[in-house]
Design a protein around this motif. Structure first.
Motif, PDB file in Angstrom:
ATOM      1  N   UNK A 107     -27.585  -1.570  -8.254  1.00  0.00           N
ATOM      2  CA  UNK A 107     -26.351  -1.964  -7.581  1.00  0.00           C
ATOM      3  C   UNK A 107     -26.472  -3.351  -6.960  1.00  0.00           C
ATOM      4  N   UNK A 108     -27.648  -3.655  -6.377  1.00  0.00           N
ATOM      5  CA  UNK A 108     -27.816  -4.968  -5.757  1.00  0.00           C
ATOM      6  C   UNK A 108     -27.813  -6.072  -6.805  1.00  0.00           C
ATOM      7  N   UNK A 109     -28.306  -5.796  -8.017  1.00  0.00           N
ATOM      8  CA  UNK A 109     -28.265  -6.807  -9.078  1.00  0.00           C
ATOM      9  C   UNK A 109     -26.834  -7.049  -9.547  1.00  0.00           C
ATOM     10  N   UNK A 110     -26.052  -5.982  -9.648  1.00  0.00           N
ATOM     11  CA  UNK A 110     -24.641  -6.134 -10.041  1.00  0.00           C
ATOM     12  C   UNK A 110     -23.935  -7.037  -9.034  1.00  0.00           C
ATOM     13  N   UNK A 111     -24.223  -6.842  -7.746  1.00  0.00           N
ATOM     14  CA  UNK A 111     -23.603  -7.660  -6.702  1.00  0.00           C
ATOM     15  C   UNK A 111     -24.086  -9.103  -6.797  1.00  0.00           C
ATOM     16  N   UNK A 112     -25.405  -9.303  -6.912  1.00  0.00           N
ATOM     17  CA  UNK A 112     -25.959 -10.663  -6.925  1.00  0.00           C
ATOM     18  C   UNK A 112     -25.505 -11.458  -8.147  1.00  0.00           C
ATOM     19  N   UNK A 113     -25.359 -10.769  -9.285  1.00  0.00           N
ATOM     20  CA  UNK A 113     -24.982 -11.468 -10.517  1.00  0.00           C
ATOM     21  C   UNK A 113     -23.512 -11.871 -10.556  1.00  0.00           C
ATOM     22  N   UNK A 114     -22.693 -11.279  -9.683  1.00  0.00           N
ATOM     23  CA  UNK A 114     -21.247 -11.499  -9.804  1.00  0.00           C
ATOM     24  C   UNK A 114     -20.571 -11.924  -8.507  1.00  0.00           C
ATOM     25  N   UNK A 115     -21.355 -12.166  -7.447  1.00  0.00           N
ATOM     26  CA  UNK A 115     -20.792 -12.628  -6.184  1.00  0.00           C
ATOM     27  C   UNK A 115     -21.682 -13.724  -5.613  1.00  0.00           C
ATOM     28  N   UNK A 116     -21.308 -14.207  -4.431  1.00  0.00           N
ATOM     29  CA  UNK A 116     -22.117 -15.235  -3.787  1.00  0.00           C
ATOM     30  C   UNK A 116     -23.300 -14.656  -3.014  1.00  0.00           C
ATOM     31  N   UNK A 117     -23.398 -13.323  -2.969  1.00  0.00           N
ATOM     32  CA  UNK A 117     -24.525 -12.696  -2.265  1.00  0.00           C
ATOM     33  C   UNK A 117     -25.821 -12.958  -3.036  1.00  0.00           C
ATOM     34  N   UNK A 118     -26.827 -13.503  -2.351  1.00  0.00           N
ATOM     35  CA  UNK A 118     -28.096 -13.818  -2.999  1.00  0.00           C
ATOM     36  C   UNK A 118     -29.136 -12.721  -2.798  1.00  0.00           C
ATOM     37  N   UNK A 119     -29.049 -11.982  -1.688  1.00  0.00           N
ATOM     38  CA  UNK A 119     -30.063 -10.984  -1.360  1.00  0.00           C
ATOM     39  C   UNK A 119     -29.392  -9.657  -1.021  1.00  0.00           C
ATOM     40  N   UNK A 120     -28.680  -9.110  -1.995  1.00  0.00           N
ATOM     41  CA  UNK A 120     -27.967  -7.857  -1.767  1.00  0.00           C
ATOM     42  C   UNK A 120     -28.915  -6.694  -1.504  1.00  0.00           C
ATOM     43  N   UNK A 121     -30.179  -6.854  -1.896  1.00  0.00           N
ATOM     44  CA  UNK A 121     -31.174  -5.805  -1.653  1.00  0.00           C
ATOM     45  C   UNK A 121     -31.333  -5.516  -0.166  1.00  0.00           C
ATOM     46  N   UNK A 122     -31.053  -6.522   0.664  1.00  0.00           N
ATOM     47  CA  UNK A 122     -31.217  -6.352   2.101  1.00  0.00           C
ATOM     48  C   UNK A 122     -30.007  -5.695   2.762  1.00  0.00           C
ATOM     49  N   UNK A 123     -28.932  -5.474   2.000  1.00  0.00           N
ATOM     50  CA  UNK A 123     -27.723  -4.877   2.568  1.00  0.00           C
ATOM     51  C   UNK A 123     -27.835  -3.355   2.596  1.00  0.00           C
ATOM     52  N   UNK A 124     -27.246  -2.699   3.605  1.00  0.00           N
ATOM     53  CA  UNK A 124     -27.198  -1.234   3.597  1.00  0.00           C
ATOM     54  C   UNK A 124     -26.287  -0.735   2.485  1.00  0.00           C
ATOM     55  N   UNK A 125     -26.513   0.483   2.041  1.00  0.00           N
ATOM     56  CA  UNK A 125     -25.762   1.038   0.910  1.00  0.00           C
ATOM     57  C   UNK A 125     -24.251   1.025   1.136  1.00  0.00           C
ATOM     58  N   UNK A 126     -23.735   1.445   2.318  1.00  0.00           N
ATOM     59  CA  UNK A 126     -22.272   1.409   2.503  1.00  0.00           C
ATOM     60  C   UNK A 126     -21.683   0.019   2.299  1.00  0.00           C
ATOM     61  N   UNK A 127     -22.421  -1.015   2.726  1.00  0.00           N
ATOM     62  CA  UNK A 127     -21.917  -2.375   2.553  1.00  0.00           C
ATOM     63  C   UNK A 127     -21.929  -2.790   1.086  1.00  0.00           C
ATOM     64  N   UNK A 128     -22.939  -2.351   0.338  1.00  0.00           N
ATOM     65  CA  UNK A 128     -22.974  -2.641  -1.100  1.00  0.00           C
ATOM     66  C   UNK A 128     -21.783  -1.987  -1.793  1.00  0.00           C
ATOM     67  N   UNK A 129     -21.460  -0.754  -1.402  1.00  0.00           N
ATOM     68  CA  UNK A 129     -20.297  -0.074  -1.985  1.00  0.00           C
ATOM     69  C   UNK A 129     -19.009  -0.827  -1.664  1.00  0.00           C
ATOM     70  N   UNK A 130     -18.914  -1.355  -0.442  1.00  0.00           N
ATOM     71  CA  UNK A 130     -17.727  -2.125  -0.054  1.00  0.00           C
ATOM     72  C   UNK A 130     -17.600  -3.406  -0.868  1.00  0.00           C
ATOM     73  N   UNK A 131     -18.736  -4.091  -1.089  1.00  0.00           N
ATOM     74  CA  UNK A 131     -18.716  -5.331  -1.863  1.00  0.00           C
ATOM     75  C   UNK A 131     -18.285  -5.050  -3.310  1.00  0.00           C
ATOM     76  N   UNK A 132     -18.802  -3.973  -3.889  1.00  0.00           N
ATOM     77  CA  UNK A 132     -18.424  -3.616  -5.261  1.00  0.00           C
ATOM     78  C   UNK A 132     -16.918  -3.390  -5.362  1.00  0.00           C
ATOM     79  N   UNK A 133     -16.373  -2.710  -4.351  1.00  0.00           N
ATOM     80  CA  UNK A 133     -14.922  -2.449  -4.361  1.00  0.00           C
ATOM     81  C   UNK A 133     -14.131  -3.725  -4.099  1.00  0.00           C
ATOM     82  N   UNK A 134     -14.578  -4.508  -3.129  1.00  0.00           N
ATOM     83  CA  UNK A 134     -13.849  -5.731  -2.760  1.00  0.00           C
ATOM     84  C   UNK A 134     -13.763  -6.710  -3.923  1.00  0.00           C
ATOM     85  N   UNK A 135     -14.859  -6.872  -4.666  1.00  0.00           N
ATOM     86  CA  UNK A 135     -14.886  -7.840  -5.763  1.00  0.00           C
ATOM     87  C   UNK A 135     -14.496  -7.210  -7.100  1.00  0.00           C
TER      88      UNK A 135
END
Length: 598
Positions: A107-135
């Protein structure tokens, strides 16, 4: 011979490199006859040689030059080891599964590859889910939207069984470090119980990656080169003077958090003085690592040390910096430099039946006060029955922790109820006179301490990829396009290619003798008599061979026996006497002589 450089777009280099690696025997996906297996790669003849040379260079610098020991521990270890280390509970990645095709992705790679987030691995899971939905991020495999899909944790450990039948559960090690930690009680004896000391290991590690990718950059089986350096945190200090002038590019957490934050160009000494690198031992090993990376061919214009953000640090690390290289516009981790504190040894001390401490001898004996208890068992036995020993243990712990608890007539202790758990703890009052509490003076010669661990951990496969990527070149020689690998002589798989100019018994005889002389001096040499001389040069250039020797008719017809020696990068040629050839090339390999000065 004219030579003209031609730029190669960086984003195309990886694709070309992977094709070259497969064609020339550097690396390729394993089990190709059965369709291949994701995340597993075989190093071919060139790759295995390059890998061995890099490992030897690492061993020379981090084991031999530093006076550290080396061990070779098993790759499979029993389950209790990883219960103690915390890997069973915390060694997880974030997984998101596509609802359409069923593919699993980091999930963190999907976020990093398609958003400006560089270190999504450091984000908590709920925030990663929010980013996936937002973008409105989608499945990389089929393009189906992933919004609303649960992001879950996935443990990366490969499970196995040790022995037949009702066998013991075990795991393939996810890092070589645990093989060092569990053997600490014996290793400290080899070090004569004297801190500091270091133990190194080069070996395989295994992680069941959710989505292995980018050839050997992210795989499921890989090689680590790790150093565990055991120190007394109160007394041991590194030799910072030896590395204080090493220039480094740092990307600290403070800059990563700042808007417009950038890398800092500084020295190890200044970084410690300014508080950028807070741990002196970590700084010391950064200072050692940087010139080592440069010596094996990593481009220093595409190299930096990045500090871990708090959310991405491993469960054991107080601080960690990564060595990173730039590949195709992205930064990849090459190594981690962590202060693991006393986490690992304390955990194994708690879970195992051995002692993971070192006895620290005082310069002079000390007189100390020690609180003890000597409970009256004729009272505790009838009063508490089978729980009497638990009462004794609780009294001993309380005496060590809080002497004031024994100042009144009774002392309170807590015992777990029969059901266990904190909510069922019961408080009991014990008459102090029955506890047998006393404070006595004792003369001691030293104390047992738990060392702290400083860990430089290198990913060898990623180093190999970086060295090859940074060495990849394209140019033009005499109107012909040429691809070559500008590998450092220290790590190049083959150091010299030897060619007879034509198929001729006399030329071939001399070439054979030259190959034999070179190999006797420990120089890797290959013999090639196939095709015209230009093609042979191109083959050796493409695998990164630094020098080629051509035996021609001048060699056998002239009074002085000489050969043509060609240097790979410049394509310059010089005639050198055969008599001194092996010794001359050995001096060049060892850095004692420059080809241009011949």
């Amino acid at each position: 011979m004219s030579k003209q450089e031609k730029a190669d777009p960086d984003e195309q280099t990886s694709e070309k490199l992977v094709e070259l690696a497969k064609r020339r025997g550097y690396f390729f996906q394993s089990s190709g006859a059965y369709g291949g297996v994701g995340g597993f790669y075989t190093f071919g003849p060139q790759g295995a040689s390059l890998k061995g040379n890099v490992e030897d260079a690492w061993r020379d610098r981090f084991a031999v030059a530093e006076g550290n020991m080396e061990i070779d521990a098993p790759t499979i270890m029993p389950e209790p080891v990883f219960e103690a280390s915390g890997h069973l509970e915390t060694f997880d990645d974030m997984l998101v599964e596509c609802p359409e095709c069923g593919e699993s992705h980091r999930a963190d790679h999907v976020v990093e590859d398609n958003t400006e987030y560089e270190d999504a691995e450091s984000l908590p899971i709920p925030e990663v889910e929010e980013v996936i939905a937002e973008y409105e991020l989608v499945c990389p495999s089929c393009g189906t939207g992933l919004a609303g899909q649960a992001v879950e944790t996935f443990n990366l450990m490969f499970a196995t069984n040790i022995g037949p039948g009702d066998s013991d559960p075990g795991y393939l090690r996810p890092e070589t470090a645990q093989g060092i930690f569990v053997e600490f009680p014996r290793l400290k004896e080899y070090a004569r119980n004297q801190l500091p000391f270091g133990v190194t290991q080069i070996g395989r590690a295994y992680r069941n990656e959710i989505s292995p990718r980018r050839s050997i950059i992210r795989t499921r089986e890989f090689t680590q080169a790790e150093l565990e350096y055991f120190v007394d945190p109160e007394e041991d200090e590194p030799d910072l003077e030896s590395v204080e002038d090493v220039e480094v590019t740092l990307y600290p957490a403070s800059e990563q958090h700042s808007e417009g934050g950038d890398e800092l160009e500084t020295t190890i000494g200044e970084a410690v003085e300014d508080g950028i690198v807070g741990d002196e031992w970590v700084a010391y090993f950064l200072g050692i690592a940087k010139p080592w990376y440069e010596s094996i061919g990593v481009d220093m214009d595409r190299f930096r040390f990045r500090q871990h953000l708090s959310g991405e640090r491993s469960h054991y690390a107080a601080d960690c910096w990564d060595a990173e290289s730039e590949i195709d516009g992205n930064w990849i981790e090459l190594a981690g430099f962590a202060n693991r504190t006393d986490y690992d040894l304390s955990k194994h001390d708690e879970y195992s039946d051995d002692r993971f401490t070192i006895f620290k001898q005082y310069d002079e004996p000390k007189t100390v006060e020690r609180a003890t208890v000597d409970p009256d068992m004729s009272y505790l036995g009838p009063e508490f029955g089978g729980a009497a020993q638990d009462v004794v243990d609780a009294l001993e712990t309380l005496a060590e922790r809080d002497r004031s608890a024994f100042e009144s007539d009774v002392v309170e202790i807590e015992l777990e109820g029969e059901g266990g758990g904190e909510n069922e703890a019961e408080t009991h009052e014990i008459p102090v006179e029955k506890a047998g509490f006393s404070v006595d003076e004792e003369t001691i010669a030293g104390e047992h301490i738990t060392p702290h661990v400083i860990e430089p951990s290198f990913g060898v496969d990623r180093v190999i990829y970086t060295v090859l990527h940074h060495a990849y070149r394209e140019d033009e020689v005499d109107g012909e396009e040429r691809t070559y690998l500008a590998l450092e002589p220290e790590v190049a798989p083959t150091f010299v290619g030897v060619f007879p100019l034509q198929s001729d018994d006399d030329l071939e005889s001399v070439a054979d003798e030259i190959v034999s002389d070179l190999r006797k001096l420990g120089l890797s040499a290959t013999y090639d008599d196939s095709g015209n001389i230009g093609r042979r040069y191109r083959r050796q250039d493409e695998v990164g061979t630094p020098f080629c020797v051509t035996v021609d008719y001048e060699t056998i017809e002239n009074e002085e026996t000489t050969v043509t020696v060609r240097e790979r990068d410049t394509t310059d040629q010089k005639r050198l006497p055969v008599e001194d050839l092996a010794e001359t090339l050995a001096e060049i390999r060892d850095g004692d002589l420059e080809f241009a000065d011949l």
